[in-house]
Design a protein around this motif. Structure first.
Motif, PDB file in Angstrom:
ATOM      1  N   PHE A 170      30.796 -19.118   9.489  1.00  0.00           N
ATOM      2  CA  PHE A 170      31.248 -18.513   8.239  1.00  0.00           C
ATOM      3  C   PHE A 170      31.513 -19.635   7.239  1.00  0.00           C
ATOM      4  N   ILE A 171      30.883 -19.525   6.082  1.00  0.00           N
ATOM      5  CA  ILE A 171      30.990 -20.577   5.069  1.00  0.00           C
ATOM      6  C   ILE A 171      31.822 -20.068   3.893  1.00  0.00           C
ATOM      7  N   GLU A 172      32.838 -20.826   3.534  1.00  0.00           N
ATOM      8  CA  GLU A 172      33.581 -20.461   2.329  1.00  0.00           C
ATOM      9  C   GLU A 172      32.669 -20.593   1.112  1.00  0.00           C
ATOM     10  N   TYR A 173      32.790 -19.640   0.245  1.00  0.00           N
ATOM     11  CA  TYR A 173      32.000 -19.623  -1.003  1.00  0.00           C
ATOM     12  C   TYR A 173      32.341 -20.880  -1.810  1.00  0.00           C
ATOM     13  N   MET A 174      31.325 -21.681  -2.079  1.00  0.00           N
ATOM     14  CA  MET A 174      31.556 -22.953  -2.773  1.00  0.00           C
ATOM     15  C   MET A 174      31.170 -22.872  -4.252  1.00  0.00           C
ATOM     16  N   ASP A 175      31.866 -23.667  -5.047  1.00  0.00           N
ATOM     17  CA  ASP A 175      31.600 -23.690  -6.492  1.00  0.00           C
ATOM     18  C   ASP A 175      30.569 -24.761  -6.835  1.00  0.00           C
ATOM     19  N   VAL A 176      29.500 -24.800  -6.054  1.00  0.00           N
ATOM     20  CA  VAL A 176      28.457 -25.808  -6.282  1.00  0.00           C
ATOM     21  C   VAL A 176      27.594 -25.424  -7.487  1.00  0.00           C
ATOM     22  N   GLY A 177      26.748 -26.388  -7.928  1.00  0.00           N
ATOM     23  CA  GLY A 177      25.808 -26.066  -8.997  1.00  0.00           C
ATOM     24  C   GLY A 177      24.957 -24.895  -8.546  1.00  0.00           C
ATOM     25  N   GLY A 178      24.720 -23.942  -9.419  1.00  0.00           N
ATOM     26  CA  GLY A 178      23.986 -22.740  -9.037  1.00  0.00           C
ATOM     27  C   GLY A 178      24.928 -21.570  -8.820  1.00  0.00           C
ATOM     28  N   ALA A 179      26.146 -21.862  -8.343  1.00  0.00           N
ATOM     29  CA  ALA A 179      27.113 -20.783  -8.113  1.00  0.00           C
ATOM     30  C   ALA A 179      27.827 -20.490  -9.430  1.00  0.00           C
ATOM     31  N   SER A 180      27.042 -20.081 -10.411  1.00  0.00           N
ATOM     32  CA  SER A 180      27.597 -19.922 -11.756  1.00  0.00           C
ATOM     33  C   SER A 180      28.509 -18.704 -11.848  1.00  0.00           C
ATOM     34  N   ILE A 182      23.659 -19.088  12.799  1.00  0.00           N
ATOM     35  CA  ILE A 182      23.525 -18.143  11.691  1.00  0.00           C
ATOM     36  C   ILE A 182      24.583 -18.504  10.647  1.00  0.00           C
ATOM     37  N   ASP A 183      24.141 -18.824   9.441  1.00  0.00           N
ATOM     38  CA  ASP A 183      25.066 -19.207   8.367  1.00  0.00           C
ATOM     39  C   ASP A 183      25.364 -18.010   7.478  1.00  0.00           C
ATOM     40  N   THR A 184      26.633 -17.729   7.288  1.00  0.00           N
ATOM     41  CA  THR A 184      27.057 -16.600   6.462  1.00  0.00           C
ATOM     42  C   THR A 184      28.028 -17.074   5.394  1.00  0.00           C
ATOM     43  N   VAL A 185      27.655 -16.929   4.143  1.00  0.00           N
ATOM     44  CA  VAL A 185      28.602 -17.219   3.062  1.00  0.00           C
ATOM     45  C   VAL A 185      29.464 -15.974   2.873  1.00  0.00           C
ATOM     46  N   VAL A 186      30.779 -16.151   2.953  1.00  0.00           N
ATOM     47  CA  VAL A 186      31.681 -14.994   2.860  1.00  0.00           C
ATOM     48  C   VAL A 186      32.195 -14.869   1.422  1.00  0.00           C
ATOM     49  N   ARG A 193      18.955 -29.480  -4.364  1.00  0.00           N
ATOM     50  CA  ARG A 193      19.413 -30.549  -3.468  1.00  0.00           C
ATOM     51  C   ARG A 193      19.673 -30.061  -2.048  1.00  0.00           C
ATOM     52  N   GLY A 194      19.537 -28.771  -1.804  1.00  0.00           N
ATOM     53  CA  GLY A 194      19.685 -28.287  -0.421  1.00  0.00           C
ATOM     54  C   GLY A 194      21.132 -28.040  -0.075  1.00  0.00           C
ATOM     55  N   GLY A 195      21.353 -27.082   0.850  1.00  0.00           N
ATOM     56  CA  GLY A 195      22.749 -26.746   1.195  1.00  0.00           C
ATOM     57  C   GLY A 195      23.233 -27.600   2.338  1.00  0.00           C
ATOM     58  N   THR A 202      15.556 -28.574   4.514  1.00  0.00           N
ATOM     59  CA  THR A 202      16.168 -27.494   3.761  1.00  0.00           C
ATOM     60  C   THR A 202      15.443 -27.338   2.430  1.00  0.00           C
ATOM     61  N   GLY A 203      16.056 -26.601   1.506  1.00  0.00           N
ATOM     62  CA  GLY A 203      15.429 -26.374   0.210  1.00  0.00           C
ATOM     63  C   GLY A 203      16.472 -25.845  -0.770  1.00  0.00           C
ATOM     64  N   GLY A 204      16.057 -25.061  -1.697  1.00  0.00           N
ATOM     65  CA  GLY A 204      15.028 -24.078  -1.729  1.00  0.00           C
ATOM     66  C   GLY A 204      14.799 -23.440  -0.344  1.00  0.00           C
ATOM     67  N   GLU A 205      13.705 -22.756  -0.252  1.00  0.00           N
ATOM     68  CA  GLU A 205      13.351 -22.197   1.046  1.00  0.00           C
ATOM     69  C   GLU A 205      12.274 -23.090   1.666  1.00  0.00           C
ATOM     70  N   PRO A 206      12.624 -23.845   2.708  1.00  0.00           N
ATOM     71  CA  PRO A 206      11.679 -24.833   3.234  1.00  0.00           C
ATOM     72  C   PRO A 206      10.377 -24.236   3.740  1.00  0.00           C
ATOM     73  N   LEU A 207      10.415 -22.967   4.181  1.00  0.00           N
ATOM     74  CA  LEU A 207       9.183 -22.381   4.720  1.00  0.00           C
ATOM     75  C   LEU A 207       8.176 -22.039   3.622  1.00  0.00           C
TER      76      LEU A 207
HETATM   77  N1  SAM Z   1      16.797 -21.281   1.789  1.00  0.00           N
HETATM   78  C1  SAM Z   1      17.441 -21.814   2.949  1.00  0.00           C
HETATM   79  C2  SAM Z   1      18.528 -20.872   3.410  1.00  0.00           C
HETATM   80  O1  SAM Z   1      18.659 -19.802   2.865  1.00  0.00           O
HETATM   81  O2  SAM Z   1      19.210 -21.218   4.381  1.00  0.00           O
HETATM   82  C3  SAM Z   1      17.977 -23.237   2.789  1.00  0.00           C
HETATM   83  C4  SAM Z   1      18.630 -23.632   1.502  1.00  0.00           C
HETATM   84  S1  SAM Z   1      20.176 -22.846   1.159  1.00  0.00           S
HETATM   85  C5  SAM Z   1      20.612 -23.631  -0.378  1.00  0.00           C
HETATM   86  C6  SAM Z   1      21.209 -23.599   2.367  1.00  0.00           C
HETATM   87  C7  SAM Z   1      22.537 -22.947   2.608  1.00  0.00           C
HETATM   88  O3  SAM Z   1      23.356 -23.113   1.474  1.00  0.00           O
HETATM   89  C8  SAM Z   1      22.452 -21.468   2.907  1.00  0.00           C
HETATM   90  O4  SAM Z   1      23.077 -21.168   4.124  1.00  0.00           O
HETATM   91  C9  SAM Z   1      23.210 -20.866   1.757  1.00  0.00           C
HETATM   92  O5  SAM Z   1      23.863 -19.699   2.140  1.00  0.00           O
HETATM   93  C10 SAM Z   1      24.173 -21.971   1.392  1.00  0.00           C
HETATM   94  N2  SAM Z   1      24.736 -21.828   0.055  1.00  0.00           N
HETATM   95  C11 SAM Z   1      24.074 -21.695  -1.112  1.00  0.00           C
HETATM   96  N3  SAM Z   1      24.942 -21.509  -2.134  1.00  0.00           N
HETATM   97  C12 SAM Z   1      26.182 -21.553  -1.589  1.00  0.00           C
HETATM   98  C13 SAM Z   1      27.494 -21.422  -2.128  1.00  0.00           C
HETATM   99  N4  SAM Z   1      27.702 -21.197  -3.429  1.00  0.00           N
HETATM  100  N5  SAM Z   1      28.547 -21.501  -1.284  1.00  0.00           N
HETATM  101  C14 SAM Z   1      28.346 -21.725   0.031  1.00  0.00           C
HETATM  102  N6  SAM Z   1      27.132 -21.860   0.603  1.00  0.00           N
HETATM  103  C15 SAM Z   1      26.068 -21.760  -0.197  1.00  0.00           C
END
Ligand code: SAM
Length: 339
Positions: A184-194, A155-159, A337-339, A65-70
């Motif tokens: 479907f991924i619940e929107y998380m309050d992780v670092g970066g989700a300012s 397919i990962d979708t943050v809602v 740190r990757g998702g 993962t990443g960042g964008e691993p590609l």
């Molecule tokens: N760049 C790659 C990508 O887009 O899948 C890998 C890294 S990205 C950080 C990994 C996953 O974390 C993605 O599916 C992204 O949607 C999810 N993600 C990032 N911020 C998030 C947040 N605040 N709440 C939930 N998921 C989050």
């Protein structure tokens, strides 16, 4: 090897870069970031050596993962180094899909086992607004390539409320068409989700209600003993999907995941504010046994339940609200740190 809550060390998220070619508003909303110093980023040989140690201690699933691993140059070379290692049962990749079409065949040939593509909207204007890049077509091309090469994918979708919560059915139908199981991924309050706020979270319950309104009965899929983050469900016609409810109904009790950043810091929880430095000892010549001892001690002392601690907070806001703090320590960021 178990931690203090009896959770095994099994699942390693390996971040290969902190760089990304999108700027998703829930992950990297700022214009400017402090990047990991290039000289700190592990060479593939170093990553591979650490992977050996993790495998020896019980890890059997790795997700790149990443960042964008590609964006990491010659990623297939790393895949080739890791894929055949004894004890590894599952090697997966999470990507935003933008660069996937060009790399998919090399990744498959190198031994990659599974692909997850992140996709939050099917509307071009929304995609541009959400990610700040006009790359939806490239993602579709990447998904088509993944279908061709692997047959199926996730397919990962943050809602996010007011952003894409009206697209749950459309995304599920899209997933069906490309043989992708949507999570479907619940929107998380992780670092970066300012820009996170509780009101923007669409809960597992709401997601299920919205889908039931369209499809009728939704049956949970029983997966006893599973430590996977997604709870899986099936529609009456057999279509399956998942929900990752880290925000409203976290699953810390079964969490067997840890994260290694591209510069070799090891995090025991997505919400941990401190990591274990593995690059330092590695570059100072630590033996595999010495590294094993560091990792074993870290895991045996693990009692993190970061997502549950967040639920317990009364007044919940962005995990790292202070922009200055994020700027000082890139390791606090989700994209590091990757998702
Ligand atoms: N760049 C790659 C990508 O887009 O899948 C890998 C890294 S990205 C950080 C990994 C996953 O974390 C993605 O599916 C992204 O949607 C999810 N993600 C990032 N911020 C998030 C947040 N605040 N709440 C939930 N998921 C989050």
């Amino acid at each position: 090897m178990n931690d203090l809550l009896g959770r095994p060390l099994r699942n390693l998220r390996l971040s290969v870069t902190d760089r990304c070619n999108l700027r998703c508003e829930y992950c990297m909303p700022e214009d400017d970031y402090v990047w990991l110093p290039r000289e700190d980023v592990l060479h593939f040989e170093e990553t591979s050596a650490l992977v050996d140690v993790f495998l020896a201690l019980g890890v059997d699933k790795i997700r790149l993962t990443g960042g964008e691993p590609l964006l990491r140059r010659d990623l297939p070379a790393l895949v080739r180094m890791i894929a055949g290692k004894a004890g590894l049962k599952d090697l997966a990749l999470t990507t935003n899909g933008v660069l996937l079409a060009d790399q998919i065949d090399a990744l498959k040939a190198a031994g990659l086992g599974r692909i997850t593509v992140s996709l939050d909207t099917l509307h071009r204007d929304r995609f541009v607004k959400l990610t700040r890049f006009d790359q939806l077509d490239a993602v579709h091309t990447g998904i088509a390539a993944a279908q061709r090469a692997f047959g199926r994918m996730k397919i990962d979708t943050v809602v996010i409320r007011g952003v894409n919560d009206d697209e749950l059915v459309a995304l599920l139908e899209y997933g069906r068409a490309v043989n992708g199981e949507v999570r479907f991924i619940e929107y998380m309050d992780v670092g970066g989700a300012s820009q996170w706020s509780p009101s923007r979270v669409v809960s597992r319950r709401e997601i299920l209600d919205a889908l039931a309104a369209r499809y009728g009965r939704i049956a949970p899929i029983d997966e006893p003993g599973s430590a996977a983050p997604a709870e899986r469900f099936a529609l009456a016609d057999g279509t399956t999907f998942g929900i990752i409810s880290s925000t409203t109904e976290p699953f810390c009790r079964t969490c067997d995941r840890s994260r290694l950043t591209a510069d070799g810091m090891w995090y025991l929880c997505l919400y941990a504010t401190r990591g274990v430095d593995l690059r330092g000892p590695l570059r100072r010549g630590a033996t595999a046994d010495a590294l094993k001892a560091i990792i074993a001690a870290g895991w045996r002392g693990r009692d993190d339940r970061g997502a549950e601690d967040r639920v317990a907070l009364g007044d919940r806001r962005a995990f790292v609200p202070v922009q200055d703090l994020l700027r000082k320590d890139p390791h606090l960021e989700m994209h590091t740190r990757g998702g």
